[in-house]
Design an enzyme around this catalytic site. Structure first.
Site, short mmCIF file in Angstrom:
data_model
loop_
_atom_site.label_atom_id
_atom_site.label_comp_id
_atom_site.label_asym_id
_atom_site.label_seq_id
_atom_site.Cartn_x
_atom_site.Cartn_y
_atom_site.Cartn_z
CB SER A 29 25.94 -12.38 -15.99
OG SER A 29 27.09 -12.83 -14.38
CG HIS A 49 25.58 -15.72 -18.28
ND1 HIS A 49 26.19 -16.16 -19.43
CD2 HIS A 49 27.19 -14.92 -18.17
CE1 HIS A 49 27.76 -16.18 -20.00
NE2 HIS A 49 28.03 -15.90 -18.20
CG ASP A 52 29.57 -15.39 -15.50
OD1 ASP A 52 29.77 -15.09 -16.59
OD2 ASP A 52 28.83 -14.63 -15.18
CG MET A 73 35.05 -16.95 -13.63
SD MET A 73 35.42 -15.62 -12.84
CE MET A 73 33.87 -14.36 -14.07
CG HIS A 124 30.86 -17.55 -19.83
ND1 HIS A 124 31.31 -16.16 -19.37
CD2 HIS A 124 32.14 -17.88 -20.61
CE1 HIS A 124 32.36 -16.19 -20.32
NE2 HIS A 124 33.27 -17.27 -20.80
CG MET A 176 34.85 -18.07 -17.80
SD MET A 176 34.61 -15.44 -17.39
CE MET A 176 33.36 -16.63 -17.02
CG MET A 211 34.69 -12.94 -23.13
SD MET A 211 32.98 -13.54 -22.01
CE MET A 211 33.82 -11.82 -21.34
CG ASP A 220 29.30 -12.21 -20.91
OD1 ASP A 220 29.49 -11.87 -19.52
OD2 ASP A 220 30.19 -13.17 -20.83
C1 DX5 Z 1 32.81 -11.73 -16.59
C2 DX5 Z 1 32.08 -12.61 -17.08
C3 DX5 Z 1 30.35 -11.90 -17.15
C4 DX5 Z 1 29.85 -10.77 -16.32
C5 DX5 Z 1 28.97 -10.34 -16.79
O1 DX5 Z 1 34.21 -12.61 -16.98
O2 DX5 Z 1 31.80 -13.84 -18.01
O3 DX5 Z 1 29.49 -12.74 -17.10
O4 DX5 Z 1 29.12 -10.99 -15.30
O5 DX5 Z 1 28.76 -8.68 -15.50
P1 DX5 Z 1 28.55 -7.47 -16.73
O6 DX5 Z 1 27.24 -7.41 -17.05
O7 DX5 Z 1 28.46 -6.55 -14.81
O8 DX5 Z 1 29.79 -6.85 -16.92
ZN ZN Z 2 29.95 -14.58 -18.15
#
Ligand code: DX5
Ligand code: ZN
Length: 221
Positions: free
Chosen positions: A10, A34, A36, A38, A67, A69, A138, A174
C-alpha cells in the site's frame, strides 16, 4: 490445494511527493500495488480524487488493486475498472447494491472485490459470493496506515476461507500486516496481503516484500 500467495504494498504511507520512485522500489517484486482511495466521508481521511488516482493508475508499471473507501461507491467503482485497475474492491457497508456494482466492475474488465470492516460479519454476504473475485477482511479500522493488527479478526478469516471452499476467490487482509503478523494471517487462510508501513518503513522495501511473501508461503497449506 496450494494457495498462491500475493503481496500488494500500500502506497498510503509512502513518500507521495515522489510516488513514481516509491512504486519503482517495489514494482519488480510485488504482485500488485494497493491504492487506498478515501473520501473523508466513508472514512475520516482523504487520499486521492478520481483524477489524481487515474494518473497513478495509468503510470503504474504493475497491476493496481484499488481499495475504495468511499461513500459513493456504486457510481464510481466501475470507473476505476475502466481506467485500468486490475482489481477494484468496494466496501459492503458503503454499497447500495453490492451484486450489481460487483458485476459492473467485472464487466469493465477488473476483478471485483468485496471488503468488510472489523465489526461486519462475513456471513451476511454469502448470498453474493458468485459475484465476488476477492474478499477483503480488514484487520484495522479503515482510514489510516500504521495501525495495530487486530488478531481477533483471524476467526473471521478462517470462516471466510471455509465459505470460499474450492471457489477461485482470493482472500485479502489489510491493516497492520508485517513480519510479526503475516504468518498468523496466512495460517488462517489469507492469500493476498496488503502491507503499507511494514514495506515502506523498511530499509529496503523490495527485500521486505520478498521476506513477507516467503514467510506467508512457509505456513500456507
Ligand atoms: C487502511 C488502508 C490500508 C493501509 C495499510 O485503511 O486500507 O491499506 O494503508 O497500512 P499498514 O500496512 O501500515 O497498516
Ligand atoms: Zn487498503
Amino acid at each position: 490445494m496450494r494457495r498462491e500467495i500475493r503481496i500488494t504494498p500500500s502506497i498510503l504511507n509512502a513518500d507521495l511527493s515522489n510516488l513514481e520512485n516509491e512504486i519503482s522500489r517495489v514494482a519488480g517484486v510485488s504482485d500488485l500495488i494497493h491504492l487506498d482511495i478515501m473520501d473523508n466521508i466513508f472514512v475520516p481521511n482523504f487520499t486521492f480524487d478520481f483524477e489524481q488516482a487515474t494518473t497513478i493508475i495509468k503510470s503504474c508499471p504493475i497491476d493496481v488493486d484499488a481499495h475504495l473507501m468511499v461513500a459513493d461507491v456504486d457510481r464510481i467503482a466501475p470507473a476505476y475498472a475502466e481506467v485500468g485497475c486490475a482489481s477494484v474492491t468496494i466496501h459492503a457497508e458503503a454499497a447500495q447494491n453490492i451484486s450489481s456494482t460487483l458485476r459492473a466492475i467485472k464487466k469493465s474488465g477488473a476483478r471485483a472485490g468485496l471488503g468488510i470492516k472489523p465489526a461486519t460479519s462475513i456471513e451476511e454476504y454469502i448470498d453474493v459470493i458468485n459475484d465476488v473475485d476477492m474478499f477483503l477482511i480488514m484487520t484495522v479500522e479503515p482510514g489510516f496506515g500504521g495501525q495495530k493488527f487486530m488478531h481477533e479478526m483471524m476467526s473471521k478469516v478462517r470462516r471466510t476461507r471455509a465459505i470460499i471452499g474450492d471457489r477461485p476467490i482470493w482472500l485479502q487482509v489489510d491493516g497492520g500486516v508485517s513480519m510479526e503478523t503475516i504468518a498468523e494471517a496466512s495460517e488462517a487462510g489469507a492469500d493476498v496481503f496488503v502491507a503499507g508501513s511494514a514495506v515502506f518503513n523498511a530499509q529496503d522495501p523490495a527485500v521486505m516484500v520478498n521476506a513477507l511473501r516467503d514467510l506467508a508461503i512457509s505456513v500456507a497449506d
